[in-house]
Design a protein around this motif. Structure first.
Motif, PDB file in Angstrom:
ATOM      1  N   SER A  13       0.856  -1.188   0.000  1.00  0.00           N
ATOM      2  CA  SER A  13       0.000   0.000   0.000  1.00  0.00           C
ATOM      3  C   SER A  13       0.885   1.228   0.000  1.00  0.00           C
ATOM      4  N   SER A  57       0.668  -4.494   2.701  1.00  0.00           N
ATOM      5  CA  SER A  57      -0.786  -4.393   2.846  1.00  0.00           C
ATOM      6  C   SER A  57      -1.389  -5.385   3.825  1.00  0.00           C
ATOM      7  N   TRP A  77      -2.326   0.679  -4.596  1.00  0.00           N
ATOM      8  CA  TRP A  77      -1.926  -0.632  -4.123  1.00  0.00           C
ATOM      9  C   TRP A  77      -1.194  -1.351  -5.246  1.00  0.00           C
TER      10      TRP A  77
END
Length: 87
Positions: A13, A57, A77
Motif C-alpha cells: 500500500s 498491505s 496498491w
C-alpha cells in the motif's frame, strides 16, 4: 489491513499526502500498529503535503484517525492477481 477478506491481492500500500499547512489539531494521522500486539501504536504519520507512507498491505495493521478538515491523498496498491484467462 489493506486487503479484502479472503483475497490476498494487495501486496504493498502507498499513500501520498497532498495537504498543505496541516496542523496537529486537525487529526487525520495514519496510525501503524505492532504486528504482534495490535493495541501497541508503533508510529503515527501526519498527512502533510509530500509525505509518502508505504507498507505491506496484509502484514501491517493500521487505521486512519478522524480528520477535522478535508484530507487529500492519493492511495494506490501494488497488486498480485491471478489472470483469469490465458494470455
Amino acid at each position: 489491513m489493506d486487503s479484502f477478506q479472503g483475497r490476498a491481492s494487495r501486496v504493498i500500500s502507498l499513500v501520498l499526502y497532498l495537504n498543505e499547512s496541516w496542523r496537529p489539531e486537525e487529526g487525520g494521522e495514519l496510525q501503524v500498529f505492532n504486528r504482534e500486539n495490535d493495541s501497541e501504536v508503533c508510529a503515527q504519520v501526519v498527512p502533510e503535503a509530500g509525505r509518502i507512507a508505504v507498507f505491506l498491505s496484509e502484514e501491517i495493521p493500521h487505521e486512519v484517525l478522524p480528520a477535522h478538515r478535508t484530507r487529500h491523498s492519493v492511495a494506490c496498491w501494488f497488486r498480485q492477481d491471478e489472470v483469469p484467462l490465458p494470455l
